[in-house]
Design an enzyme around this catalytic site. Structure first.
Site, PDB file in Angstrom:
ATOM      1  N   LYS A   1       0.843  -1.223   0.000  1.00  0.00           N
ATOM      2  CA  LYS A   1       0.000   0.000   0.000  1.00  0.00           C
ATOM      3  C   LYS A   1       0.870   1.261   0.000  1.00  0.00           C
ATOM      4  O   LYS A   1       0.647   2.171  -0.774  1.00  0.00           O
ATOM      5  CB  LYS A   1      -0.923  -0.047   1.218  1.00  0.00           C
ATOM      6  CG  LYS A   1      -1.885   1.103   1.410  1.00  0.00           C
ATOM      7  CD  LYS A   1      -1.360   2.318   2.108  1.00  0.00           C
ATOM      8  CE  LYS A   1      -0.644   2.121   3.406  1.00  0.00           C
ATOM      9  NZ  LYS A   1      -1.473   1.824   4.532  1.00  0.00           N
TER      10      LYS A   1
ATOM     11  N   GLY B   1     -14.179  -2.718   6.591  1.00  0.00           N
ATOM     12  CA  GLY B   1     -13.647  -3.270   7.834  1.00  0.00           C
ATOM     13  C   GLY B   1     -12.980  -4.617   7.639  1.00  0.00           C
ATOM     14  O   GLY B   1     -13.071  -5.226   6.566  1.00  0.00           O
TER      15      GLY B   1
ATOM     16  N   GLU C   1      -7.394   5.682   2.156  1.00  0.00           N
ATOM     17  CA  GLU C   1      -6.069   5.560   1.553  1.00  0.00           C
ATOM     18  C   GLU C   1      -6.182   5.165   0.083  1.00  0.00           C
ATOM     19  O   GLU C   1      -5.527   5.765  -0.784  1.00  0.00           O
ATOM     20  CB  GLU C   1      -5.233   4.529   2.317  1.00  0.00           C
ATOM     21  CG  GLU C   1      -4.803   5.052   3.688  1.00  0.00           C
ATOM     22  CD  GLU C   1      -3.938   4.084   4.468  1.00  0.00           C
ATOM     23  OE1 GLU C   1      -3.902   2.887   4.115  1.00  0.00           O
ATOM     24  OE2 GLU C   1      -3.289   4.515   5.445  1.00  0.00           O
TER      25      GLU C   1
HETATM   26  P1  NDP Z   1     -12.412   0.595   9.438  1.00  0.00           P
HETATM   27  O1  NDP Z   1     -13.092  -0.107  10.527  1.00  0.00           O
HETATM   28  O2  NDP Z   1     -11.380   1.622   9.724  1.00  0.00           O
HETATM   29  O3  NDP Z   1     -13.518   1.285   8.517  1.00  0.00           O
HETATM   30  C1  NDP Z   1     -14.598   0.592   7.976  1.00  0.00           C
HETATM   31  C2  NDP Z   1     -15.476   1.576   7.252  1.00  0.00           C
HETATM   32  O4  NDP Z   1     -16.490   0.870   6.549  1.00  0.00           O
HETATM   33  C3  NDP Z   1     -16.165   2.560   8.179  1.00  0.00           C
HETATM   34  O5  NDP Z   1     -16.198   3.817   7.552  1.00  0.00           O
HETATM   35  C4  NDP Z   1     -17.568   1.960   8.298  1.00  0.00           C
HETATM   36  O6  NDP Z   1     -18.549   2.907   8.564  1.00  0.00           O
HETATM   37  C5  NDP Z   1     -17.754   1.417   6.898  1.00  0.00           C
HETATM   38  N1  NDP Z   1     -18.746   0.360   6.783  1.00  0.00           N
HETATM   39  C6  NDP Z   1     -18.797  -0.804   7.471  1.00  0.00           C
HETATM   40  N2  NDP Z   1     -19.856  -1.551   7.050  1.00  0.00           N
HETATM   41  C7  NDP Z   1     -20.457  -0.830   6.083  1.00  0.00           C
HETATM   42  C8  NDP Z   1     -21.597  -1.059   5.268  1.00  0.00           C
HETATM   43  N3  NDP Z   1     -22.315  -2.170   5.354  1.00  0.00           N
HETATM   44  N4  NDP Z   1     -21.950  -0.095   4.386  1.00  0.00           N
HETATM   45  C9  NDP Z   1     -21.226   1.040   4.289  1.00  0.00           C
HETATM   46  N5  NDP Z   1     -20.143   1.309   5.013  1.00  0.00           N
HETATM   47  C10 NDP Z   1     -19.760   0.377   5.911  1.00  0.00           C
HETATM   48  O7  NDP Z   1     -11.839  -0.558   8.527  1.00  0.00           O
HETATM   49  P2  NDP Z   1     -10.747  -0.605   7.403  1.00  0.00           P
HETATM   50  O8  NDP Z   1     -11.138  -1.783   6.596  1.00  0.00           O
HETATM   51  O9  NDP Z   1     -10.601   0.693   6.690  1.00  0.00           O
HETATM   52  O10 NDP Z   1      -9.404  -0.886   8.200  1.00  0.00           O
HETATM   53  C11 NDP Z   1      -9.338  -1.999   9.100  1.00  0.00           C
HETATM   54  C12 NDP Z   1      -8.231  -1.804  10.097  1.00  0.00           C
HETATM   55  O11 NDP Z   1      -6.996  -1.969   9.443  1.00  0.00           O
HETATM   56  C13 NDP Z   1      -8.173  -0.420  10.702  1.00  0.00           C
HETATM   57  O12 NDP Z   1      -8.951  -0.343  11.861  1.00  0.00           O
HETATM   58  C14 NDP Z   1      -6.729  -0.221  10.992  1.00  0.00           C
HETATM   59  O13 NDP Z   1      -6.468  -0.638  12.306  1.00  0.00           O
HETATM   60  C15 NDP Z   1      -6.028  -1.123  10.030  1.00  0.00           C
HETATM   61  N6  NDP Z   1      -5.388  -0.323   8.956  1.00  0.00           N
HETATM   62  C16 NDP Z   1      -4.410   0.565   9.292  1.00  0.00           C
HETATM   63  C17 NDP Z   1      -3.809   1.328   8.333  1.00  0.00           C
HETATM   64  C18 NDP Z   1      -2.771   2.319   8.732  1.00  0.00           C
HETATM   65  O14 NDP Z   1      -2.255   2.240   9.847  1.00  0.00           O
HETATM   66  N7  NDP Z   1      -2.411   3.280   7.886  1.00  0.00           N
HETATM   67  C19 NDP Z   1      -4.160   1.227   6.925  1.00  0.00           C
HETATM   68  C20 NDP Z   1      -5.202   0.279   6.675  1.00  0.00           C
HETATM   69  C21 NDP Z   1      -5.786  -0.464   7.661  1.00  0.00           C
HETATM   70  P3  NDP Z   1     -18.889   3.403  10.058  1.00  0.00           P
HETATM   71  O15 NDP Z   1     -17.730   4.281  10.476  1.00  0.00           O
HETATM   72  O16 NDP Z   1     -20.144   4.128   9.873  1.00  0.00           O
HETATM   73  O17 NDP Z   1     -19.000   2.166  10.881  1.00  0.00           O
END
Ligand code: NDP
Length: 447
Positions: free
Chosen positions: A54, A263, A184
């Protein structure tokens, strides 16, 4: 009853990702006999399909802006289109190189790599293909994987793992989600020339300082990203353009491809944790401060514990576990002050409490100092997003939160985290002579 071909180890680690590798090598350095079980490539999410590839894509994407800035610095570079197949190919080669390095490092450390998916037979034995491994201690470090929400047509979408396997990037993409991965990739793809529409059902980057998130969002929009907030996806369908996402307000968005960044969840399927008696809470394995599960000799580190899903945390948990269990050097991971960054463009980095969280905990005693400005690097191009630096102060003006949006923010916040870990106050920051001209000097000169 002992299996006839059972192989015995002091430690069996399930999962060769960041946490598992760190624990295995550290335990071996303390003289333990160690096996690591891995069904996929050695390196885990961070090396194979996360942080490292990434970040390489982030660098690749940023070249577009540098080329656009070049004429203002006297480099008359004509507009050129990126060759995304070249970028993806080079990233994959680098991942292959790192994968080999990690395998060689295991070998050098004397750790046995057992290829296959591990399945508990009982509390001390795991079946891996035809082999049976017995561990006096077992460490579960199986990480996580992207979640596909229960949405009609979810199978038509890509998840982040898939992006690294593409031959080229599509010309347009709908990204569903507002978290780290969604933001990202929205920036990476947009910077590379992909037309991106991001669908955010609530807020961007929930949990981060809201003022700083607003600055990130402003920067993303300035670069041309379309962010639709307050709508949820209802279904994904095939369309002439590629994919169509139907939204909760009745509208729809079309693009060549859709990315679900909704997520990640621990990978527990297939482990047969019941056979070992390991308790699960929701989809995570709860552990105590020593990384121990409810079963005395079974431990877990990293994303599978569902606490802070970051590579350095998993690595430290793995090493602390190994030092404590095999090295007579008992210690615990401090989860209290963990710096993190979101590699958006502009980049966001943070350590400590957001303004919202500080006010919730300390009410009226919280003060905020902020600076917003365009960095010197933008003076000649006359474009580009603004920097935003923010200190959140608590009782006795102790720095509780340090946040930054802008160039090199991850590099800068790493250093600020040291000062905060030592209990720095605003006066300590102010006493530090500024380094000029730089972006971070604002942290020691802001009123
Ligand atoms: P996150 O939990 O950060 O975000 C998930 C997003 O998806 C949220 O905005 C959530 O909305 C949304 N969402 C979930 N379900 C639905 C749905 N059914 N419909 C629409 N939107 C939905 O997960 P990521 O996958 O982005 O990242 C996972 C983990 O990986 C992070 O928590 C982090 O710890 C790690 N990570 C770290 C990075 C870094 O350090 N740079 C880079 C990438 C990942 P809502 O907020 O409303 O729940």
């Amino acid at each position: 009853m002992a299996h006839p071909d059972e192989q015995r180890f002091d430690l069996v680690v399930v999962g060769a990702g960041s946490g598992g590798l760190a624990a295995a090598k550290r335990a071996a350095s303390h003289g333990a006999s160690v096996a690591v079980v891995e069904g996929s490539r050695v390196g885990g999410t961070c090396v194979i399909r996360g942080c490292v590839p990434k970040k390489l894509l982030v660098y690749g994407s940023a070249v577009g802006e540098q080329l656009a800035d070049a004429p203002s610095y006297g480099w008359p570079v004509p507009p050129v289109a990126p060759q995304t197949h070249v970028l993806l190919d080079h990233v994959r080669r680098e991942v292959d190189r790192l994968n080999n390095i990690h395998e060689a490092a295991l070998d050098r450390a004397g750790v046995a790599l057992v290829r296959g998916w591990g399945r508990f037979l009982d509390a001390r034995r795991l079946q891996v293909g035809e082999q049976v491994l017995r561990g006096e201690t077992i460490l579960i470090a199986v990480g996580g994987q992207p979640v596909r929400p229960n949405l009609p047509g979810a199978d038509l979408a890509l998840v982040s793992d898939d992006l690294f396997l593409l031959e080229r990037f599509p010309s347009s993409m709908v990204i569903i989600g507002g978290g780290y991965i969604a933001c990202e990739f929205a920036c990476i793809l947009q910077g590379i020339g992909v037309t991106v529409t991001q669908i955010v059902r609530r807020q961007l980057l929930r949990g981060f300082d809201r003022g700083c998130v607003a600055s990130v969002e402003a920067g993303m929009i300035e670069k041309g990203l379309v962010v639709l907030k307050g709508v949820s996806p209802q279904a994904i369908r095939s369309s002439t353009m590629g994919r169509c996402v139907v939204l909760s307000d009745g509208s729809s968005v079309e693009a060549e491809a859709v990315l679900l960044a909704t997520g990640r969840q621990p990978r527990l399927e297939g482990l047969n944790l019941e056979a070992a008696g390991v308790a699960v809470e929701g989809v995570r394995i709860p552990v105590d401060d020593d990384q121990r599960t409810n079963v005395g000799h079974v431990f877990a580190v990293g994303d599978v514990t569902g606490r802070i899903n970051l590579t350095p945390v998993a690595v430290d948990e793995g090493r602390a576990f190994a030092d404590s269990r095999f090295g007579q050097k008992p210690r615990r991971t401090d989860h209290g002050l963990v710096a993190s960054a979101v590699f958006t463009q502009p980049e966001l980095a943070t350590v400590g409490l957001s303004e919202e969280e500080a006010r919730r905990r300390h009410g009226e005693q919280v003060q905020v100092c902020e600076a917003r400005f365009r960095s010197l690097s933008r003076a000649l191009p006359k474009t580009g997003s603004r920097c935003h630096l923010k200190l959140v102060l608590g009782p006795r003006e102790r720095v509780l939160g340090c946040h930054m949006v802008g160039e090199h923010s991850a590099e800068i916040i790493q250093m600020a985290a040291i000062a905060m870990g030592m209990g720095a106050t605003k006066a300590d920051f102010d006493r530090t002579m500024a380094l000029h001209p730089s972006i971070s000097e604002e942290f020691v000169t802001m009123a």
